[in-house]
Motif scaffolding. Structure first.
Motif, PDB file in Angstrom:
ATOM      1  N   GLU A  20       0.887  -1.178   0.036  1.00 45.98           N
ATOM      2  CA  GLU A  20       0.099   0.071  -0.023  1.00 45.98           C
ATOM      3  C   GLU A  20       0.944   1.202  -0.042  1.00 45.98           C
ATOM      4  OE1 GLU A  20      -2.850  -0.001   3.180  1.00 45.98           O
ATOM      5  OE2 GLU A  20      -4.117  -1.167   2.024  1.00 45.98           O
ATOM      6  N   VAL A  21       0.538   2.318  -0.900  1.00 47.60           N
ATOM      7  CA  VAL A  21       1.217   3.206  -0.801  1.00 47.60           C
ATOM      8  C   VAL A  21       0.721   4.537  -0.908  1.00 47.60           C
ATOM      9  CG1 VAL A  21       2.637   4.642  -2.670  1.00 47.60           C
ATOM     10  CG2 VAL A  21       2.893   2.455  -2.643  1.00 47.60           C
ATOM     11  N   GLU A  22       0.866   5.634   0.152  1.00 47.37           N
ATOM     12  CA  GLU A  22      -0.024   6.590   0.166  1.00 47.37           C
ATOM     13  C   GLU A  22      -0.019   7.624  -1.237  1.00 47.37           C
ATOM     14  OE1 GLU A  22      -2.165   9.254   2.178  1.00 47.37           O
ATOM     15  OE2 GLU A  22      -0.862   7.835   3.452  1.00 47.37           O
ATOM     16  N   ALA A  23      -1.289   7.940  -1.399  1.00 42.29           N
ATOM     17  CA  ALA A  23      -1.439   8.496  -2.682  1.00 42.29           C
ATOM     18  C   ALA A  23      -1.097  10.149  -2.872  1.00 42.29           C
ATOM     19  CB  ALA A  23      -3.004   8.415  -2.836  1.00 42.29           C
ATOM     20  N   THR A  24      -0.619  10.560  -1.882  1.00 40.47           N
ATOM     21  CA  THR A  24      -0.140  11.970  -1.734  1.00 40.47           C
ATOM     22  C   THR A  24       0.948  12.114  -2.610  1.00 40.47           C
ATOM     23  OG1 THR A  24      -0.510  12.152   0.479  1.00 40.47           O
ATOM     24  CG2 THR A  24       1.001  13.853  -0.301  1.00 40.47           C
ATOM     25  N   ASP A  25       0.686  13.363  -3.736  1.00 39.73           N
ATOM     26  CA  ASP A  25       1.555  13.894  -4.706  1.00 39.73           C
ATOM     27  C   ASP A  25       1.759  12.500  -5.874  1.00 39.73           C
ATOM     28  OD1 ASP A  25       2.146  15.919  -3.445  1.00 39.73           O
ATOM     29  OD2 ASP A  25       3.736  15.192  -2.370  1.00 39.73           O
ATOM     30  N   LEU A  26       0.995  11.833  -5.942  1.00 35.55           N
ATOM     31  CA  LEU A  26       0.752  10.912  -7.103  1.00 35.55           C
ATOM     32  C   LEU A  26      -0.383  11.180  -8.028  1.00 35.55           C
ATOM     33  CD1 LEU A  26       1.284   7.456  -5.215  1.00 35.55           C
ATOM     34  CD2 LEU A  26       3.003   8.968  -6.274  1.00 35.55           C
ATOM     35  N   ASP A  27       0.024  11.589  -9.262  1.00 37.60           N
ATOM     36  CA  ASP A  27      -1.023  11.953 -10.039  1.00 37.60           C
ATOM     37  C   ASP A  27      -1.419  10.958 -11.150  1.00 37.60           C
ATOM     38  OD1 ASP A  27      -1.645  14.592  -9.234  1.00 37.60           O
ATOM     39  OD2 ASP A  27       0.173  15.236 -10.010  1.00 37.60           O
ATOM     40  N   ILE A  28      -0.227  10.155 -11.562  1.00 44.78           N
ATOM     41  CA  ILE A  28      -0.316   9.241 -12.621  1.00 44.78           C
ATOM     42  C   ILE A  28       0.462   7.962 -12.323  1.00 44.78           C
ATOM     43  CG2 ILE A  28      -0.810  10.870 -14.628  1.00 44.78           C
ATOM     44  CD1 ILE A  28       2.218  10.650 -15.199  1.00 44.78           C
ATOM     45  N   VAL A  29      -0.061   7.003 -13.145  1.00 51.36           N
ATOM     46  CA  VAL A  29       0.677   5.601 -12.681  1.00 51.36           C
ATOM     47  C   VAL A  29       2.395   5.759 -12.672  1.00 51.36           C
ATOM     48  CG1 VAL A  29       1.078   3.559 -13.523  1.00 51.36           C
ATOM     49  CG2 VAL A  29      -1.293   4.171 -13.779  1.00 51.36           C
ATOM     50  N   ASN A  30       2.750   6.371 -13.566  1.00 60.87           N
ATOM     51  CA  ASN A  30       4.182   6.587 -13.643  1.00 60.87           C
ATOM     52  C   ASN A  30       4.890   7.314 -12.328  1.00 60.87           C
ATOM     53  OD1 ASN A  30       6.380   6.014 -15.234  1.00 60.87           O
ATOM     54  ND2 ASN A  30       7.105   8.251 -15.361  1.00 60.87           N
ATOM     55  N   ASP A  31       4.232   8.274 -11.687  1.00 59.23           N
ATOM     56  CA  ASP A  31       4.412   8.687 -10.325  1.00 59.23           C
ATOM     57  C   ASP A  31       4.548   7.701  -9.196  1.00 59.23           C
ATOM     58  OD1 ASP A  31       4.383  11.476 -11.495  1.00 59.23           O
ATOM     59  OD2 ASP A  31       2.317  11.941 -10.839  1.00 59.23           O
ATOM     60  N   LEU A  32       3.410   6.822  -9.462  1.00 59.83           N
ATOM     61  CA  LEU A  32       3.589   5.531  -8.363  1.00 59.83           C
ATOM     62  C   LEU A  32       4.648   4.786  -8.728  1.00 59.83           C
ATOM     63  CD1 LEU A  32       1.967   3.884  -6.282  1.00 59.83           C
ATOM     64  CD2 LEU A  32       0.746   2.923  -8.205  1.00 59.83           C
ATOM     65  N   ARG A  33       4.895   4.499 -10.091  1.00 64.19           N
ATOM     66  CA  ARG A  33       5.896   3.479 -10.285  1.00 64.19           C
ATOM     67  C   ARG A  33       7.536   4.253  -9.507  1.00 64.19           C
ATOM     68  NH1 ARG A  33       6.529   1.146 -16.020  1.00 64.19           N
ATOM     69  NH2 ARG A  33       5.619   3.117 -16.603  1.00 64.19           N
ATOM     70  N   ASN A  34       7.265   5.762  -9.924  1.00 66.03           N
ATOM     71  CA  ASN A  34       8.965   6.130  -9.457  1.00 66.03           C
ATOM     72  C   ASN A  34       8.854   6.161  -7.868  1.00 66.03           C
ATOM     73  OD1 ASN A  34       9.669   6.655 -12.077  1.00 66.03           O
ATOM     74  ND2 ASN A  34       8.665   8.652 -12.126  1.00 66.03           N
ATOM     75  N   LYS A  35       7.656   6.283  -7.337  1.00 71.99           N
ATOM     76  CA  LYS A  35       7.358   6.324  -5.796  1.00 71.99           C
ATOM     77  C   LYS A  35       8.026   4.807  -5.329  1.00 71.99           C
ATOM     78  CE  LYS A  35       5.143   7.719  -1.641  1.00 71.99           C
ATOM     79  NZ  LYS A  35       4.039   8.673  -1.465  1.00 71.99           N
ATOM     80  N   LEU A  36       7.571   3.857  -5.993  1.00 73.96           N
ATOM     81  CA  LEU A  36       7.904   2.300  -5.404  1.00 73.96           C
ATOM     82  C   LEU A  36       9.535   2.284  -5.859  1.00 73.96           C
ATOM     83  CD1 LEU A  36       4.832   0.605  -7.211  1.00 73.96           C
ATOM     84  CD2 LEU A  36       5.356   0.775  -4.735  1.00 73.96           C
ATOM     85  N   ILE A  37       9.825   2.612  -7.060  1.00 75.82           N
ATOM     86  CA  ILE A  37      11.357   2.441  -7.079  1.00 75.82           C
ATOM     87  C   ILE A  37      12.342   3.122  -6.044  1.00 75.82           C
ATOM     88  CG2 ILE A  37      13.098   3.173  -8.876  1.00 75.82           C
ATOM     89  CD1 ILE A  37      11.081   2.459 -10.928  1.00 75.82           C
ATOM     90  N   SER A  38      11.797   4.396  -5.643  1.00 75.62           N
ATOM     91  CA  SER A  38      12.414   5.061  -4.679  1.00 75.62           C
ATOM     92  C   SER A  38      12.484   4.456  -3.436  1.00 75.62           C
ATOM     93  CB  SER A  38      12.049   6.642  -4.717  1.00 75.62           C
ATOM     94  OG  SER A  38      10.842   6.730  -4.061  1.00 75.62           O
ATOM     95  N   MET A  39      11.273   3.883  -3.280  1.00 69.91           N
ATOM     96  CA  MET A  39      11.070   3.373  -1.797  1.00 69.91           C
ATOM     97  C   MET A  39      11.965   1.757  -1.648  1.00 69.91           C
ATOM     98  SD  MET A  39       7.119   4.211  -1.392  1.00 69.91           S
ATOM     99  CE  MET A  39       6.941   2.605  -0.269  1.00 69.91           C
ATOM    100  N   HIS A  40      12.073   1.175  -2.618  1.00 73.08           N
ATOM    101  CA  HIS A  40      12.791  -0.112  -2.401  1.00 73.08           C
ATOM    102  C   HIS A  40      14.172  -0.194  -3.153  1.00 73.08           C
ATOM    103  CE1 HIS A  40       8.683  -0.321  -1.821  1.00 73.08           C
ATOM    104  NE2 HIS A  40       9.006  -1.393  -1.001  1.00 73.08           N
ATOM    105  N   THR A  41      14.627  -1.400  -3.404  1.00 71.15           N
ATOM    106  CA  THR A  41      16.060  -1.862  -4.227  1.00 71.15           C
ATOM    107  C   THR A  41      15.926  -1.494  -5.769  1.00 71.15           C
ATOM    108  OG1 THR A  41      15.409  -4.021  -4.356  1.00 71.15           O
ATOM    109  CG2 THR A  41      16.415  -3.694  -2.254  1.00 71.15           C
ATOM    110  N   ALA A  42      16.904  -1.690  -6.303  1.00 71.83           N
ATOM    111  CA  ALA A  42      17.299  -1.534  -7.564  1.00 71.83           C
ATOM    112  C   ALA A  42      16.599  -2.454  -8.596  1.00 71.83           C
ATOM    113  CB  ALA A  42      18.844  -1.632  -7.937  1.00 71.83           C
ATOM    114  N   LYS A  43      16.309  -3.886  -7.650  1.00 71.88           N
ATOM    115  CA  LYS A  43      15.558  -4.717  -8.215  1.00 71.88           C
ATOM    116  C   LYS A  43      14.226  -4.333  -8.665  1.00 71.88           C
ATOM    117  CE  LYS A  43      14.960  -9.105  -9.670  1.00 71.88           C
ATOM    118  NZ  LYS A  43      15.729  -9.465 -10.867  1.00 71.88           N
ATOM    119  N   TRP A  44      13.447  -3.519  -7.735  1.00 69.54           N
ATOM    120  CA  TRP A  44      12.335  -2.758  -8.297  1.00 69.54           C
ATOM    121  C   TRP A  44      12.187  -2.182  -9.341  1.00 69.54           C
ATOM    122  CZ3 TRP A  44       7.579  -2.733  -5.038  1.00 69.54           C
ATOM    123  CH2 TRP A  44       7.617  -3.652  -3.972  1.00 69.54           C
ATOM    124  N   GLN A  45      13.432  -1.442  -9.432  1.00 70.13           N
ATOM    125  CA  GLN A  45      13.466  -0.571 -10.961  1.00 70.13           C
ATOM    126  C   GLN A  45      13.475  -1.321 -11.987  1.00 70.13           C
ATOM    127  OE1 GLN A  45      16.530   2.270 -10.847  1.00 70.13           O
ATOM    128  NE2 GLN A  45      16.482   3.084 -13.154  1.00 70.13           N
TER     129      GLN A  45
END
Length: 83
Positions: A20-45
């Protein structure tokens, strides 16, 4: 919150079926994807930026520029292969 699901080999590679990811500052799917990448390891990228990733928002196939809001369910699927 946005509920994010991972299927197939993505679930196996990330060793995670959902987050689950806080929706704050997320407008589009790509924003969500970038947030997930920044929160986790290079494997997620590697997984989330792979070629031909299939994305669904609320069970509708979309592209990375589709809008997201709190309460949405976003799913990432590996490319479909046949045999």
């Amino acid at each position: 919150m946005i509920n994010v699901l991972f299927f197939g080999r993505f679930r196996d590679e990330l060793q995670c079926s959902s987050v689950e990811v806080e929706a704050t500052d997320l407008d589009i799917v790509n924003d969500l994807r970038n947030k997930l990448i920044s929160m986790h390891t290079a494997k997620w990228q590697d997984v989330l930026t792979a070629t031909n990733v299939i994305i669904a928002v609320n069970q509708k196939i979309v592209d990375a520029y589709y809008p997201v809001t709190a309460g949405d369910e976003v799913a990432f699927y590996p490319p479909v292969t046949g045999g």
